[in-house]
Design a protein around this motif. Structure first.
Motif, short mmCIF file in Angstrom:
data_model
loop_
_atom_site.label_atom_id
_atom_site.label_comp_id
_atom_site.label_asym_id
_atom_site.label_seq_id
_atom_site.Cartn_x
_atom_site.Cartn_y
_atom_site.Cartn_z
N ASN A 40 -49.72 64.49 7.25
CA ASN A 40 -50.67 64.36 6.14
C ASN A 40 -50.47 63.06 5.35
OD1 ASN A 40 -51.68 66.93 6.78
ND2 ASN A 40 -50.17 67.92 5.46
N GLU A 41 -49.66 62.15 5.87
CA GLU A 41 -49.37 60.93 5.14
C GLU A 41 -49.71 59.70 5.97
OE1 GLU A 41 -45.40 60.75 3.67
OE2 GLU A 41 -45.52 62.67 2.61
N GLY A 42 -50.18 58.66 5.26
CA GLY A 42 -50.43 57.38 5.91
C GLY A 42 -49.13 56.63 6.13
N VAL A 43 -49.27 55.41 6.63
CA VAL A 43 -48.10 54.60 6.98
C VAL A 43 -48.27 53.22 6.36
CG1 VAL A 43 -46.71 53.66 8.86
CG2 VAL A 43 -47.93 55.83 9.18
N ILE A 44 -47.17 52.66 5.86
CA ILE A 44 -47.17 51.29 5.38
C ILE A 44 -45.92 50.60 5.92
CG2 ILE A 44 -46.06 51.94 3.20
CD1 ILE A 44 -47.60 49.62 1.89
N SER A 45 -46.09 49.39 6.41
CA SER A 45 -44.97 48.64 6.95
C SER A 45 -44.98 47.23 6.36
CB SER A 45 -45.04 48.57 8.48
OG SER A 45 -46.18 47.81 8.89
N PHE A 46 -43.80 46.61 6.36
CA PHE A 46 -43.64 45.28 5.78
C PHE A 46 -43.02 44.34 6.80
CE2 PHE A 46 -43.40 48.34 2.30
CZ PHE A 46 -44.33 47.83 1.42
N ALA A 47 -43.51 43.12 6.81
CA ALA A 47 -42.95 42.07 7.66
C ALA A 47 -42.95 40.78 6.85
CB ALA A 47 -43.77 41.91 8.93
N ALA A 48 -42.04 39.89 7.19
CA ALA A 48 -41.93 38.63 6.46
C ALA A 48 -41.59 37.50 7.43
CB ALA A 48 -40.86 38.72 5.37
N ASP A 49 -42.15 36.34 7.15
CA ASP A 49 -41.87 35.14 7.93
C ASP A 49 -41.55 34.00 6.97
OD1 ASP A 49 -42.14 36.02 10.56
OD2 ASP A 49 -44.33 35.89 10.46
N VAL A 50 -40.46 33.32 7.25
CA VAL A 50 -40.07 32.15 6.46
C VAL A 50 -40.39 30.91 7.27
CG1 VAL A 50 -38.16 30.97 5.32
CG2 VAL A 50 -38.25 33.46 5.33
N SER A 51 -41.11 29.96 6.66
CA SER A 51 -41.56 28.78 7.39
C SER A 51 -40.38 27.93 7.84
CB SER A 51 -42.49 27.94 6.51
OG SER A 51 -41.76 27.35 5.45
N PHE A 52 -40.64 27.09 8.85
CA PHE A 52 -39.60 26.21 9.38
C PHE A 52 -39.09 25.26 8.30
CE2 PHE A 52 -38.57 22.09 11.38
CZ PHE A 52 -37.44 22.48 12.09
N GLN A 53 -40.03 24.79 7.46
CA GLN A 53 -39.63 23.87 6.39
C GLN A 53 -38.68 24.55 5.41
OE1 GLN A 53 -40.13 20.72 6.15
NE2 GLN A 53 -39.23 20.41 4.12
N ILE A 71 -32.62 33.32 0.77
CA ILE A 71 -33.20 34.61 1.07
C ILE A 71 -33.82 34.55 2.46
CG2 ILE A 71 -35.06 36.20 0.45
CD1 ILE A 71 -32.75 36.44 -1.41
N ASN A 72 -33.54 35.55 3.29
CA ASN A 72 -34.15 35.58 4.62
C ASN A 72 -35.19 36.69 4.71
OD1 ASN A 72 -32.70 38.02 5.09
ND2 ASN A 72 -30.91 36.84 5.73
N ASP A 73 -35.83 36.81 5.88
CA ASP A 73 -36.92 37.76 6.03
C ASP A 73 -36.47 39.21 5.89
OD1 ASP A 73 -35.46 37.64 8.32
OD2 ASP A 73 -37.16 37.40 9.69
N SER A 74 -35.25 39.52 6.32
CA SER A 74 -34.76 40.90 6.17
C SER A 74 -34.54 41.27 4.71
CB SER A 74 -33.47 41.09 6.98
OG SER A 74 -32.45 40.24 6.50
N LYS A 95 -50.55 47.29 7.00
CA LYS A 95 -49.58 46.29 7.44
C LYS A 95 -49.55 45.16 6.41
CE LYS A 95 -51.84 46.28 11.30
NZ LYS A 95 -52.36 45.95 12.65
N CYS A 96 -48.41 45.02 5.77
CA CYS A 96 -48.22 44.01 4.71
C CYS A 96 -47.33 42.90 5.27
CB CYS A 96 -47.57 44.67 3.49
SG CYS A 96 -47.40 43.57 2.07
N HIS A 97 -47.93 41.71 5.41
CA HIS A 97 -47.21 40.58 6.02
C HIS A 97 -47.07 39.47 4.98
CE1 HIS A 97 -46.33 38.52 10.08
NE2 HIS A 97 -45.69 37.89 9.10
N VAL A 98 -45.82 39.13 4.66
CA VAL A 98 -45.53 38.09 3.68
C VAL A 98 -45.13 36.81 4.40
CG1 VAL A 98 -44.06 37.44 1.74
CG2 VAL A 98 -44.83 39.80 1.97
N ASN A 99 -45.78 35.72 4.07
CA ASN A 99 -45.48 34.42 4.66
C ASN A 99 -45.01 33.46 3.58
OD1 ASN A 99 -46.62 34.52 7.63
ND2 ASN A 99 -48.14 35.52 6.33
N VAL A 100 -43.80 32.93 3.76
CA VAL A 100 -43.25 31.95 2.82
C VAL A 100 -43.59 30.56 3.34
CG1 VAL A 100 -41.17 31.07 1.71
CG2 VAL A 100 -41.38 33.52 2.21
#
Length: 237
Positions: free
Chosen positions: A38-51, A61-64, A97-102
Motif C-alpha cells: 500500500n506504499e509508494g517508493v522513493i529512491s535517491f541517487a547523486a552524481d558529482v561532476s568531474f570538475q 562530500i561524495n555521492d554516498s 526517482k530523485c537524482h541530484v547532480n553536483v
C-alpha cells in the motif's frame, strides 16, 4: 532557487556562492513491493561532476554521503506520505526517482545545497491523476477484459502536489578540535582541548577542518537526521 515542472517531472537548481546543484525528480507507476503493498517508493541517487572531483579535498562530500543524508531527512523522517503514492493497493504505486547532480562544488556547503535542491524538487512536483477505464467497446456486453490503467495529462485533469508532512532542511558545521595555545600553563592546557563548530564553512575552512557534522531539522524543531562523516569527535553537549 529555480524551480520548473512538466508532466511527471520536476527540477530544482540551487546556487550557493559558486556551488551549483541540480535535482531532477521523475515519477513512474510500478508494481509495489510485496512487504509494502500500500506504499509508494522513493529512491535517491547523486552524481558529482568531474570538475568537482578534481576540486575534492580530504574532507569532501561524495555521492554516498548525499544519498545517505537524503534518505534520513526525507524517507526515514516520514517527510512524505508514502501511502498517498498508492494507486491501487497491491497492484500499482508511484515510484519517485530523485537524482541530484553536483555541477560545481567549489563554493562549499555542498550537502546543504543538495538537500535544499531535493526538497525544492519534491515541493515543485505534481502527481498526475490516475484512473482505471474499461477497454470494452460501447454497447458491448463483453466484460472479460480487465480495466486499463490511464494516466491523465495535465491538460485532461489537474495534477496534485505530493503529500508532504514537513520540510526538512540541512545545516552543516565544520569541526575544529584541539584549539588553543601551546603554552605550558594549566589554563592553556585546558584551552588546547577546546572544540569549535563553524556553521556554513567556506571552502578554505573545509580544507583545514578536522571533521563535519550535518543536522536536518524542520519548522517544528524536530531533528530529522544527523550525518557525521570523517574525523573530529564531539561530546553529547
Amino acid at each position: 532557487m529555480d524551480l520548473s515542472r512538466y508532466d511527471n517531472t520536476s527540477s530544482a537548481t540551487i546556487k550557493i556562492g559558486s556551488t551549483v546543484v541540480v535535482c531532477l525528480l521523475h515519477g513512474d507507476i510500478v508494481s509495489p513491493s510485496k512487504d509494502r503493498p500500500n506504499e509508494g517508493v522513493i529512491s535517491f541517487a547523486a552524481d558529482v561532476s568531474f570538475q568537482t572531483e578534481r576540486q575534492a579535498r580530504h574532507n569532501s562530500i561524495n555521492d554516498s554521503d548525499i544519498c545517505r543524508m537524503l534518505e534520513r531527512s526525507v524517507k526515514e523522517s516520514d517527510a512524505i506520505d508514502m501511502e498517498s503514492l498508492c494507486v491501487a493497493a497491491g497492484e500499482k504505486v508511484w515510484y519517485l526517482k530523485c537524482h541530484v547532480n553536483v555541477l560545481d562544488g567549489s563554493g562549499g556547503n555542498l550537502l546543504d545545497a543538495c538537500c535544499l535542491a531535493a526538497i525544492g524538487a519534491l515541493r515543485a512536483y505534481r502527481k498526475a491523476e490516475v484512473g482505471f477505464v474499461n477497454d470494452v467497446g460501447v454497447g458491448s456486453s463483453d466484460n472479460s477484459n480487465p480495466q486499463q490503467l490511464k494516466v491523465y495529462s495535465s491538460d485532461e485533469k489537474e495534477c496534485l502536489p505530493l503529500a508532504l508532512h514537513h520540510t526538512p532542511l540541512t545545516v552543516s558545521f565544520a569541526i575544529f578540535t584541539g584549539i588553543g595555545g601551546s603554552s605550558s600553563s594549566s589554563s592553556a592546557s585546558v584551552d588546547s582541548d577546546i572544540t569549535i563548530l563553524v556553521a556554513d564553512p567556506s571552502p578554505e575552512e573545509e580544507n583545514v577542518m578536522d571533521g563535519r557534522i550535518s543536522y536536518s531539522v524542520n519548522a517544528h524543531k524536530e531533528l530529522c537526521g544527523i550525518h557525521k562523516p570523517g574525523y573530529g569527535s564531539l561530546t553529547t553537549e
